[in-house]
Motif scaffolding. Sequence first.
Motif, mmCIF file in Angstrom:
data_model
loop_
_atom_site.group_PDB
_atom_site.id
_atom_site.type_symbol
_atom_site.label_atom_id
_atom_site.label_comp_id
_atom_site.label_asym_id
_atom_site.label_seq_id
_atom_site.Cartn_x
_atom_site.Cartn_y
_atom_site.Cartn_z
ATOM 1 N N PRO A 62 39.110 28.687 49.630
ATOM 2 C CA PRO A 62 39.474 29.717 48.650
ATOM 3 C C PRO A 62 38.560 30.938 48.716
ATOM 4 C CG PRO A 62 38.219 28.004 47.579
ATOM 5 C CD PRO A 62 38.416 27.558 49.005
ATOM 6 N N LEU A 63 39.054 32.035 48.181
ATOM 7 C CA LEU A 63 38.290 33.262 48.024
ATOM 8 C C LEU A 63 38.232 33.524 46.524
ATOM 9 C CD1 LEU A 63 37.001 35.573 49.701
ATOM 10 C CD2 LEU A 63 39.185 36.774 49.511
ATOM 11 N N VAL A 64 37.021 33.691 45.982
ATOM 12 C CA VAL A 64 36.860 33.848 44.537
ATOM 13 C C VAL A 64 36.020 35.080 44.211
ATOM 14 C CG1 VAL A 64 37.094 31.382 44.041
ATOM 15 C CG2 VAL A 64 34.838 32.323 44.493
ATOM 16 N N ARG A 65 36.262 35.630 43.029
ATOM 17 C CA ARG A 65 35.421 36.705 42.490
ATOM 18 C C ARG A 65 34.669 36.111 41.309
ATOM 19 N NH1 ARG A 65 35.740 42.148 42.669
ATOM 20 N NH2 ARG A 65 37.895 42.054 43.370
ATOM 21 N N VAL A 66 33.342 36.220 41.353
ATOM 22 C CA VAL A 66 32.491 35.690 40.293
ATOM 23 C C VAL A 66 31.733 36.861 39.679
ATOM 24 C CG1 VAL A 66 30.687 34.032 39.715
ATOM 25 C CG2 VAL A 66 32.242 33.548 41.608
ATOM 26 N N THR A 67 31.814 36.974 38.345
ATOM 27 C CA THR A 67 31.139 38.061 37.633
ATOM 28 C C THR A 67 30.022 37.489 36.772
ATOM 29 O OG1 THR A 67 33.200 39.315 37.578
ATOM 30 C CG2 THR A 67 31.469 40.011 36.057
ATOM 31 N N PHE A 68 28.832 38.041 36.956
ATOM 32 C CA PHE A 68 27.641 37.622 36.224
ATOM 33 C C PHE A 68 27.276 38.695 35.195
ATOM 34 C CE2 PHE A 68 27.417 35.638 40.352
ATOM 35 C CZ PHE A 68 26.922 34.372 40.109
ATOM 36 N N ASN A 69 26.736 38.276 34.042
ATOM 37 C CA ASN A 69 26.228 39.252 33.080
ATOM 38 C C ASN A 69 24.780 39.586 33.415
ATOM 39 O OD1 ASN A 69 24.668 37.112 32.077
ATOM 40 N ND2 ASN A 69 25.870 36.885 30.207
ATOM 41 N N ARG A 70 24.138 40.416 32.633
ATOM 42 C CA ARG A 70 22.769 40.857 32.933
ATOM 43 C C ARG A 70 21.745 39.738 32.839
ATOM 44 N NH1 ARG A 70 22.062 45.286 28.499
ATOM 45 N NH2 ARG A 70 19.884 45.293 29.087
ATOM 46 N N GLU A 71 22.097 38.626 32.165
ATOM 47 C CA GLU A 71 21.198 37.470 32.093
ATOM 48 C C GLU A 71 21.407 36.507 33.259
ATOM 49 O OE1 GLU A 71 23.011 38.374 29.168
ATOM 50 O OE2 GLU A 71 21.271 39.570 28.575
ATOM 51 N N GLY A 72 22.419 36.766 34.067
ATOM 52 C CA GLY A 72 22.673 35.924 35.229
ATOM 53 C C GLY A 72 23.671 34.803 34.995
ATOM 54 N N ASP A 73 24.302 34.787 33.822
ATOM 55 C CA ASP A 73 25.315 33.774 33.526
ATOM 56 C C ASP A 73 26.682 34.250 33.995
ATOM 57 O OD1 ASP A 73 23.482 32.067 32.105
ATOM 58 O OD2 ASP A 73 23.597 33.487 30.436
ATOM 59 N N VAL A 74 27.516 33.318 34.442
ATOM 60 C CA VAL A 74 28.875 33.666 34.880
ATOM 61 C C VAL A 74 29.718 33.935 33.637
ATOM 62 C CG1 VAL A 74 30.940 32.852 36.064
ATOM 63 C CG2 VAL A 74 28.685 32.337 37.006
ATOM 64 N N ILE A 75 30.321 35.103 33.591
ATOM 65 C CA ILE A 75 31.189 35.441 32.464
ATOM 66 C C ILE A 75 32.661 35.470 32.866
ATOM 67 C CG2 ILE A 75 29.435 36.654 31.138
ATOM 68 C CD1 ILE A 75 30.598 39.299 32.255
ATOM 69 N N ASP A 76 32.925 35.475 34.172
ATOM 70 C CA ASP A 76 34.307 35.447 34.632
ATOM 71 C C ASP A 76 34.344 34.925 36.067
ATOM 72 O OD1 ASP A 76 37.100 35.894 34.322
ATOM 73 O OD2 ASP A 76 36.937 37.750 35.469
ATOM 74 N N ALA A 77 35.347 34.136 36.359
ATOM 75 C CA ALA A 77 35.563 33.625 37.721
ATOM 76 C C ALA A 77 37.066 33.545 37.940
ATOM 77 C CB ALA A 77 34.921 32.249 37.884
ATOM 78 N N LYS A 78 37.518 34.122 39.048
ATOM 79 C CA LYS A 78 38.952 34.162 39.347
ATOM 80 C C LYS A 78 39.186 33.904 40.823
ATOM 81 C CE LYS A 78 40.445 37.202 35.765
ATOM 82 N NZ LYS A 78 40.240 38.462 35.198
#
Length: 124
Positions: A62-78
């Motif tokens: 798979p190919l995924v997009r992972v978005t991290f917030n400024r604290e380094g936690d994942v806030i979105d994954a698609k």
Amino acid sequence: AQPVEARPTAAPRTDSESPPASPDATVEARPGQVLTAAGIEVRTATPQFSLITRITALPSNPLVRVTFNREGDVIDAKFIKSTGYDNVDSPILSSLYKWKATGKKLEERGKGFSIIVRLRLTEE
């Protein structure tokens, strides 16, 4: 008619004539490593598949997009490209939300970031 003599120029005319060089530093990838900007490290989590899934599924990578917030936690994954199996995609998505980014560069940025990752699924 006289043949025209070729006069090569110093500048390459196509990418194939350009020397294979890059101004960017060389990056060496290891299995399980996520490549990001220098100074940012991503700790990953391994998806847990059921025995039936491991025996019966033949997923694509798979190919995924992972978005991290400024604290380094994942806030979105698609998924940009799914594996083709819901019973494989679901554990992968759950594991992505357990990833954690750390590092000096993340602190300096003061904002989150997104990365696109191709996951390589292997038999264990």
